[in-house]
Structure formats: structure tokens, C-alpha cells
Design a protein around this motif. Structure first.
Motif, PDB file in Angstrom:
ATOM      1  N   ARG A 214       0.786 165.542  88.426  1.00 39.86           N
ATOM      2  CA  ARG A 214       1.199 167.041  88.968  1.00 39.86           C
ATOM      3  C   ARG A 214      -0.330 167.636  88.694  1.00 39.86           C
ATOM      4  O   ARG A 214      -1.263 167.813  88.367  1.00 39.86           O
ATOM      5  CB  ARG A 214       1.750 167.350  87.234  1.00 39.86           C
ATOM      6  CG  ARG A 214       3.095 167.144  86.788  1.00 39.86           C
ATOM      7  CD  ARG A 214       4.320 167.428  88.356  1.00 39.86           C
ATOM      8  NE  ARG A 214       5.361 166.744  88.334  1.00 39.86           N
ATOM      9  CZ  ARG A 214       6.728 167.579  87.729  1.00 39.86           C
ATOM     10  NH1 ARG A 214       6.262 168.461  87.351  1.00 39.86           N
ATOM     11  NH2 ARG A 214       8.305 166.207  87.515  1.00 39.86           N
TER      12      ARG A 214
ATOM     13  N   ASP B 179       2.778 176.629  93.918  1.00 37.17           N
ATOM     14  CA  ASP B 179       3.913 177.166  93.917  1.00 37.17           C
ATOM     15  C   ASP B 179       4.682 175.932  95.184  1.00 37.17           C
ATOM     16  O   ASP B 179       5.468 175.326  94.588  1.00 37.17           O
ATOM     17  CB  ASP B 179       4.065 178.336  94.950  1.00 37.17           C
ATOM     18  CG  ASP B 179       4.485 179.257  93.757  1.00 37.17           C
ATOM     19  OD1 ASP B 179       4.128 179.187  92.631  1.00 37.17           O
ATOM     20  OD2 ASP B 179       3.730 180.682  94.354  1.00 37.17           O
TER      21      ASP B 179
ATOM     22  N   GLU C 210       4.628 172.295  92.877  1.00 34.44           N
ATOM     23  CA  GLU C 210       5.316 172.800  91.400  1.00 34.44           C
ATOM     24  C   GLU C 210       6.693 171.164  91.217  1.00 34.44           C
ATOM     25  O   GLU C 210       7.475 171.487  92.038  1.00 34.44           O
ATOM     26  CB  GLU C 210       5.941 174.532  90.783  1.00 34.44           C
ATOM     27  CG  GLU C 210       6.276 173.964  90.049  1.00 34.44           C
ATOM     28  CD  GLU C 210       7.135 175.609  89.334  1.00 34.44           C
ATOM     29  OE1 GLU C 210       7.025 175.814  88.122  1.00 34.44           O
ATOM     30  OE2 GLU C 210       6.647 176.306  90.244  1.00 34.44           O
ATOM     31  N   ASN C 211       6.700 170.924  90.554  1.00 32.78           N
ATOM     32  CA  ASN C 211       7.790 169.728  89.998  1.00 32.78           C
ATOM     33  C   ASN C 211       7.309 168.354  90.822  1.00 32.78           C
ATOM     34  O   ASN C 211       7.965 167.777  91.080  1.00 32.78           O
ATOM     35  CB  ASN C 211       8.701 170.668  89.608  1.00 32.78           C
ATOM     36  CG  ASN C 211       9.591 171.632  89.462  1.00 32.78           C
ATOM     37  OD1 ASN C 211       9.056 171.570  87.987  1.00 32.78           O
ATOM     38  ND2 ASN C 211       9.673 172.570  89.458  1.00 32.78           N
TER      39      ASN C 211
END
Length: 426
Positions: free
Chosen positions: A404, A373, A376-377
Motif C-alpha cells: 500500500r 487518495d 488508497e486501498n
């Protein structure tokens, strides 16, 4: 009746297509996802196996029964787009091992319930392992008793399959491997299975199946587990010595319906794996080597997250794992030796990778989720990938792998998988 895709594996070598098949022995969702993505590209079948300690009617250390394991794997298949008609599920070391502290009659009754659950859930590759002694018995049993108990379990599975109308399973016999979970000591050299011992294993099982009126069932026994001389300890790997296994390999000429199944092939080189398949060890089991590679990637991502977001977490993934392993030492303490520092290093970096037993723990699963989390991104800088995830650095530079977190974890496992798939199609 649908044909079992492994039923003719002994003839694969003389036909177009693969010469063998990797056996993915893991219940980690990222490992299974990576395996499916790799098999999609490869175009063949994917064999995923669960062990008796990992998945059984009592839940095993994953908390999953055979039916829930199937659901778990099929959900990942839905996510990846992997076709279910190319998925093979197998059960490994099916026998009384999880209950060997009980008297034999009780342990075998539990084993019968377990193999019935595997058969009912549609597992179509079943390794019968009844070699271990139960309460009051020797540690290793005579071959005749082992074979008799194996035939008994096969009979249970066959009855269930007849009731459900499922695909008839193939069977693996023989047990010349360490106990489920891996070797417990530092290894120096291994004795390759003697050719006559391999032939005797097949002969005595054939007789036991015949005595149990299961001769037709024995016709679906496709492989014997033998020791080709490969294994790993906590800190070392014994490499495949092809000349040392030559006489064992040659016995397959006297057993034309059989191949050999090689356990503990983790950490072998691609060249060694290719030689194993070429020598008739057509089923290559791998498990800890995959979660070892995943752990490397997760630890690298953990260090990156700590650097990029130093105030975002109260505890790192590494620290969480250490705390959980110390609080629940039953899965590592009898396997790791030395002083406190040595055992600390082994908990996290051992080839035996007993840390894999802790990924399903709620605290650890939550810590992994928090890590993903957090990242993420986030396009992780190439320089950090070079520092902490070097095995994927060039693929990121080449644009093959996205920078990623999830892609990098998949890439780490995929690098190991490629050695296995390559060896089986060479």
C-alpha cells in the motif's frame, strides 16, 4: 525535577543500552511518523530537531513556531502511539542566522526571542550557533565573540525554564559545519577538526559561561559540534575515514563530560555510522537523507499512479514540484549549478535534497494528498514495486510491508532509520 535523558550521554558507552542517539532533523510528517514507529520497536528515546530556518517565531519555512512544531509532533505521536515521555525535542543552529542581514544587535535580539520560544515550548536540547557574522561583520566571527553570544542565548533559555519549571535543557556548542541547509558546492575532501581546536572551543565557551555567571549551566553542555570528515554535496558523498579522525576522537579522553555531535552524516553506510558512534560521535544528525528516501518513494508511487490511473490527474506530483520550484527558486537556485539540464536534474535528485523545502507548499501538499487518495486501498502489484520501489520489494514479498502507498513510503524512510538506530545500539 525530571532528569534530562541526554544529560549523561557521555557515559552511555560504558553502560548497558545504546551508545548514541540519532537526531531526526525533519519536519515532514511521514518522516516523523516513520521515526516514531521505528523508535517504538527499538524501545528507546526519539530525538526530533528543528532548525532555526525551519521553525522560529516568524514561522520559518515550515510556517511553524516552536510551540506549533511541538503540537505537530505530539499529534503524530498520538496517531502512532508513541509515548511523549520518550520524545526529546531539540533546536538546531539556534542563533542569528535567519536574520544575519541585520546589524548584530538586532539579529541577536531576534535570536533571543527565538531561543526563548524554543525553551518555553519545552525543547530540551539546544544547539547554540552564533558563529556567523551579521551586517558589517566578517562572515565568521572570532571564537570569543561566538562564545559570548552563545552564553547570552543560554542565559535567556535558562530564565524561561526557571519561569516555566520545565526540564533543564542540555546544550550543544561548536559550529564546524556548513551553514544550515548544507554545503553549497561540489566537495572533494574535508579537513577534520584539529584536536586543539575542539579543546579550545570547549575552553572558550566555558570561560564565556563563567563570565556570564552561568558556570552551572555550562555543566549541562554535553557535546561539541566538530567536523569528523563527513559531508555530502549535490552529487557526491565524502565517507567517514576513521583513521583520519582518530586524533580528534582521542580528545574526548580530555573532555570526559562531552561527546561529539556529527552533522551531515546523511548517506553514510551503516558501517561508517557505527564507527562514528564507537569513536565518540554519539549524536548523529540526519535530515536530507531521510527526505531523499521519502522523495524516491513518492516519485515511484507517482509513476505507478500515472500508469494505473492515466486519466485521473491533470498533473503528476513530479510536474507539480517542478512548477513550484521554478516559480519559487529561492531555496535552490544559489545551491545548484550548471546548464539548464544539470540544474533540472539537481532540483529533483540532488543529495542536498533542497526539494525538501517545498513539501510544505500548499500546491505540493495537495498533490501528495491527491496521490495517496488515488492509491488508497490499492494493492500495488509486486511487479510495479520491483520496478519503481525496488528497495521495498523483498519486504513486500516477505509480507513484512503491505503493498500500500503509505506503508511503502514509511518503509523507504525506515530503511534509512534502521542504519542509524543500528549504529547507535551496536
Amino acid at each position: 525535577m525530571t532528569k534530562n535523558p541526554l544529560s549523561d550521554i557521555a557515559s552511555w558507552k560504558s553502560s548497558p543500552g545504546p551508545n548514541g542517539i540519532p537526531s531526526i532533523c525533519s519536519a515532514h510528517p511521514i518522516v516523523i511518523e516513520a521515526s516514531m514507529l521505528h523508535a517504538l520497536t527499538d524501545g528507546g528515546y526519539l530525538l526530533v530537531e528543528a532548525t532555526c530556518n525551519q521553525v522560529n517565531q516568524d514561522g520559518g519555512y515550515t510556517g511553524m513556531t516552536p510551540a506549533s512544531f511541538r503540537t505537530f509532533v505530539e499529534e503524530i505521536a498520538g496517531k502512532t502511539g508513541f509515548p511523549l515521555d520518550r520524545l526529546i525535542l531539540g533546536g538546531d543552529h539556534l542563533g542569528p542566522n535567519p536574520w544575519k542581514a541585520l546589524p548584530a544587535a538586532d539579529a541577536m535580539e531576534k535570536a533571543r526571542v527565538m531561543i526563548a520560544a524554543y525553551a518555553r515550548a519545552g525543547f530540551t536540547k539546544l544547539h547554540l550557533d552564533t558563529s556567523m557574522g551579521c551586517a558589517g561583520e566578517p562572515v565568521a566571527l572570532p571564537d570569543a565573540i561566538t562564545a559570548e553570544r552563545a552564553a547570552n542565548l543560554a542565559g535567556v533559555a535558562e530564565k524561561v525554564v526557571a519561569e516555566t519549571g520545565g526540564v533543564k535543557p542540555v546544550y550543544i556548542i561548536g559550529t564546524e559545519v556548513p551553514i544550515p541547509g548544507g554545503a553549497m558546492e561540489e566537495l572533494d575532501i574535508l579537513e577534520v577538526t584539529q584536536p586543539e581546536a575542539a579543546l579550545e572551543t570547549v575552553r572558550i565557551h566555558q570561560k564565556a559561561f563563567a563570565d556570564a555567571e552561568l558556570s552551572e549551566v555550562f555543566g549541562r553542555a554535553i557535546a561539541a559540534v566538530v567536523q569528523p570528515g563527513v559531508e555530502f554535496g549535490n552529487e557526491n558523498v565524502i565517507a567517514y575515514d576513521r583513521p583520519a579522525a582518530a586524533t580528534l576522537s582521542a580528545t574526548l579522553g580530555r573532555m570526559p563530560a562531552f561527546v561529539f555531535e556529527a552533522h551531515s552524516t546523511d548517506y553514510q553506510t551503516r558501517e561508517a555510522l557505527t564507527a562514528l558512534v564507537d569513536d565518540g560521535f554519539a549524536i548523529l544528525k540526519v535530515g536530507p537523507g531521510l527526505t531523499f528516501a521519502l522523495r524516491e518513494a513518492l516519485y515511484g508511487l507517482d509513476r505507478i499512479a500515472t500508469f494505473l490511473f492515466p486519466e485521473k490527474r491533470q498533473k503528476s506530483l513530479i510536474d507539480t514540484l517542478e512548477a513550484v520550484m521554478l516559480a519559487r527558486p529561492e531555496n535552490w537556485e544559489k545551491y545548484y549549478h550548471g546548464d539548464d539540464g544539470e540544474r533540472h536534474a539537481q532540483r529533483h535528485f540532488s543529495y542536498s535534497d533542497r526539494i525538501r523545502y517545498y513539501w510544505p507548499q500548499p500546491e505540493v501538499s495537495a498533490a501528495v494528498g491527491q496521490l495517496f487518495d488515488l492509491l488508497e486501498n490499492v494493492d500495488i502489484p509486486e511487479t510495479m514495486i520491483s520496478q519503481y520501489l525496488g528497495a521495498s520489494y523483498q519486504k513486500v514479498r516477505d509480507g513484512v510491508v503491505k503493498p500500500r502507498a503509505h506503508d511503502l513510503a514509511i518503509s523507504a524512510v525506515g530503511a534509512v532509520l534502521e542504519d542509524y538506530f543500528s549504529a547507535c545500539r551496536s
